[in-house]
Motif scaffolding. Structure first.
Motif, PDB file in Angstrom:
ATOM      1  N   ALA A 202      41.087  -2.349-115.446  1.00 36.21           N
ATOM      2  CA  ALA A 202      39.707  -1.587-114.271  1.00 36.21           C
ATOM      3  C   ALA A 202      39.146  -0.686-115.637  1.00 36.21           C
ATOM      4  CB  ALA A 202      40.829  -0.656-113.804  1.00 36.21           C
ATOM      5  N   ILE A 203      37.869  -0.919-114.995  1.00 39.97           N
ATOM      6  CA  ILE A 203      36.507  -0.210-115.232  1.00 39.97           C
ATOM      7  C   ILE A 203      36.579   0.925-114.955  1.00 39.97           C
ATOM      8  CG2 ILE A 203      34.384   0.157-116.064  1.00 39.97           C
ATOM      9  CD1 ILE A 203      34.412  -2.601-115.840  1.00 39.97           C
ATOM     10  N   ILE A 205      33.694   4.214-114.746  1.00 40.60           N
ATOM     11  CA  ILE A 205      32.621   5.214-115.680  1.00 40.60           C
ATOM     12  C   ILE A 205      33.033   6.957-114.864  1.00 40.60           C
ATOM     13  CG2 ILE A 205      30.777   4.749-114.888  1.00 40.60           C
ATOM     14  CD1 ILE A 205      30.278   1.950-114.116  1.00 40.60           C
ATOM     15  N   VAL A 214      32.481   4.610-120.839  1.00 46.11           N
ATOM     16  CA  VAL A 214      32.034   3.331-119.912  1.00 46.11           C
ATOM     17  C   VAL A 214      33.849   3.187-120.480  1.00 46.11           C
ATOM     18  CG1 VAL A 214      32.050   1.458-119.286  1.00 46.11           C
ATOM     19  CG2 VAL A 214      29.897   2.989-119.207  1.00 46.11           C
ATOM     20  N   TYR A 216      37.782   0.932-120.574  1.00 49.69           N
ATOM     21  CA  TYR A 216      38.002  -0.177-119.743  1.00 49.69           C
ATOM     22  C   TYR A 216      39.585  -0.093-119.766  1.00 49.69           C
ATOM     23  CZ  TYR A 216      40.712  -4.867-118.882  1.00 49.69           C
ATOM     24  OH  TYR A 216      40.816  -6.194-118.615  1.00 49.69           O
ATOM     25  N   LEU A 305      29.300  -2.253-121.580  1.00 48.21           N
ATOM     26  CA  LEU A 305      30.460  -3.578-121.384  1.00 48.21           C
ATOM     27  C   LEU A 305      30.483  -4.573-122.020  1.00 48.21           C
ATOM     28  CD1 LEU A 305      30.201  -3.216-117.790  1.00 48.21           C
ATOM     29  CD2 LEU A 305      32.315  -2.708-118.869  1.00 48.21           C
ATOM     30  N   SER A 314      33.729 -10.662-112.462  1.00 45.89           N
ATOM     31  CA  SER A 314      33.034  -9.025-110.680  1.00 45.89           C
ATOM     32  C   SER A 314      34.199  -8.449-109.681  1.00 45.89           C
ATOM     33  CB  SER A 314      31.738  -9.795-109.976  1.00 45.89           C
ATOM     34  OG  SER A 314      32.713 -10.798-108.796  1.00 45.89           O
ATOM     35  N   VAL A 318      36.045  -1.220-110.021  1.00 41.10           N
ATOM     36  CA  VAL A 318      35.286  -0.035-111.116  1.00 41.10           C
ATOM     37  C   VAL A 318      35.479   0.956-109.991  1.00 41.10           C
ATOM     38  CG1 VAL A 318      33.086   0.471-112.161  1.00 41.10           C
ATOM     39  CG2 VAL A 318      33.467  -1.966-111.796  1.00 41.10           C
ATOM     40  N   TYR A 319      35.216   1.798-111.297  1.00 33.75           N
ATOM     41  CA  TYR A 319      35.680   3.538-110.594  1.00 33.75           C
ATOM     42  C   TYR A 319      34.687   4.420-110.853  1.00 33.75           C
ATOM     43  CZ  TYR A 319      40.228   2.662-108.102  1.00 33.75           C
ATOM     44  OH  TYR A 319      41.001   1.550-107.507  1.00 33.75           O
ATOM     45  N   SER A 336      26.418   0.622-107.794  1.00 33.97           N
ATOM     46  CA  SER A 336      27.074  -0.713-107.384  1.00 33.97           C
ATOM     47  C   SER A 336      25.954  -2.349-107.355  1.00 33.97           C
ATOM     48  CB  SER A 336      27.260  -0.993-105.979  1.00 33.97           C
ATOM     49  OG  SER A 336      28.336  -2.335-105.400  1.00 33.97           O
ATOM     50  N   ARG A 341      28.589  -5.191-109.139  1.00 34.58           N
ATOM     51  CA  ARG A 341      30.030  -5.379-109.273  1.00 34.58           C
ATOM     52  C   ARG A 341      30.717  -4.100-107.764  1.00 34.58           C
ATOM     53  NH1 ARG A 341      33.278  -6.413-113.388  1.00 34.58           N
ATOM     54  NH2 ARG A 341      32.104  -7.353-115.039  1.00 34.58           N
ATOM     55  N   ILE A 343      31.875  -0.770-106.428  1.00 39.52           N
ATOM     56  CA  ILE A 343      32.541   0.214-107.131  1.00 39.52           C
ATOM     57  C   ILE A 343      32.857   1.465-106.353  1.00 39.52           C
ATOM     58  CG2 ILE A 343      31.503   2.116-108.329  1.00 39.52           C
ATOM     59  CD1 ILE A 343      29.355   1.180-109.401  1.00 39.52           C
TER      60      ILE A 343
END
Length: 373
Positions: A202-203, A205, A214, A216, A305, A314, A318-319, A336, A341, A343
């Protein structure tokens, strides 16, 4: 029964925050103290005003009366993304005979991974497993598993030794002789991103006041991390310059802007200034200023990224945490759209304490409680 209690410091890009917390019911946090103090922050891993950092910290800890309450016994200090780097390292060890993997084997594996990473100029902040295998079988927890060869891939978070030495000197002068440094992004990832999502990756941010990171996250570690020195404070500065506003008024305007609504030519924000008058700001112009900077931040996130070599679908979760964009009305949805993606706002799983800009301080306390002796 002895109740765990921890004292933690968050080094933010505009605020220093201290929290005193203990274990609550159902694996939650019980907050005993929470205090913050504005300061000049950091830029590219250096404190903007290093000379006044110690006095700011002294005033912050005094605000919770840390000495008389004996909060100075041990301090957990979170290091922001800009002050850390992530190195991935793998290692393998033989399991004696056809035996079972033991904790001793895991410790030996971690030690070898650090040795292979060649981290002489850095202090190891943490080492976390991304994956394990016994022989050819991928496992999340290899303890007790039979086999001949134990291998693992690790995420090692590092900080320059010179910075750690500076901070050690400051905190020893304050009376803290037992300190432990933790990674802000690791704490946040483990606390905010559900375990099931971290298994697949998961990403995360984090857009703060002067800095964006950022991350991962994979399983219990950080696969990659990139940061840059742009945040919500730059949006405020843009508004200040565009409309000739003092910083405080520009910050108010930023909170009024709604970028999700298309403004007409005759629409205005009525901004109450610090001088006591109302200033009319064209909505379309203010929205354009905010959108332009957010688009630049989104572009930089995409570059992060790419730098990290992450080619993700996609659908990867993403948080978003931090107050730099989440507090702007329509900010999350605008990002987003820019990133292509979905978010989700990252929130602490605590009733009444679910603001994205507050997520990190609770994550640090949770991490400290789960890892303290």
């Amino acid at each position: 029964m002895f109740k765990k209690e921890v004292v933690c410091l968050e080094i933010g890009s505009s605020k220093l925050r201290v929290i005193v917390a203990s274990e609550g019911v159902n694996d939650t946090l019980k907050i005993k103290e929470l205090a913050s103090r504005d300061y000049d922050g950091y830029f590219q891993s250096e404190f903007v005003d290093e000379k006044h950092l110690a006095p700011h910290l002294f005033e912050l800890f005094n605000s919770i009366d840390f000495k008389s309450k004996k909060y100075y016994k041990k301090l957990y200090i979170s290091l922001p993304a800009e002050m850390c780097k992530v190195v991935n390292s793998s290692a393998s060890v033989d399991i004696e005979g056809l035996g079972k993997a033991t904790k001793n084997d895991l410790d030996n594996l971690s030690f070898q991974a650090i040795e292979k990473a060649n981290v002489d100029e850095y202090e190891v902040v943490s080492i976390s497993p991304i994956s394990y295998a016994v022989d050819d079988n991928q496992l999340q927890n290899p303890l007790g598993k039979k086999g001949r060869l134990l291998s693992g891939e690790f995420s090692i978070i590092l900080c320059e030794k010179t910075l750690i030495e500076k901070l050690n000197n400051i905190f020893s002068d304050l009376g803290f002789f037992n300190v432990e440094y933790v990674s802000e992004v690791l704490c946040a990832a483990l606390y905010i991103v559900p375990e099931e999502e971290r298994k697949e990756g998961a990403i995360l941010i984090d857009i703060g006041h002067l800095s964006t990171s950022v991350t991962y996250a994979k399983n219990d570690g950080i696969n990659s991390l990139t940061s840059f020195s742009i945040g919500g404070g730059h949006i405020t500065n843009d508004l200040s310059e565009a409309f000739d506003l003092v910083y405080e008024d520009a910050e108010k305007l930023k909170r009024m802007v709604v970028i999700s609504v298309e403004a007409d030519a005759l629409d205005y924000y009525d901004l109450p200034s610090v001088e006591g008058r109302i200033q009319r700001i064209p909505q379309a112009d203010a929205n354009a200023v905010v959108s332009y900077r957010l688009e630049a931040i989104a572009s930089a996130i995409n570059q992060c990224l790419i730098i990290q070599g992450i080619n993700l679908s996609s659908y990867v979760p993403v948080y978003l945490i931090g107050g730099g964009a989440s507090k702007i009305k329509g900010g999350k949805d605008f990002l987003s759209k820019c990133l292509g993606r979905n978010i989700t706002l990252g929130r602490a799983p605590l009733p009444g304490k679910d603001k994205p800009e507050e997520a990190v301080i609770y994550a640090i306390a949770d991490y400290a409680l789960k890892n303290c002796e």
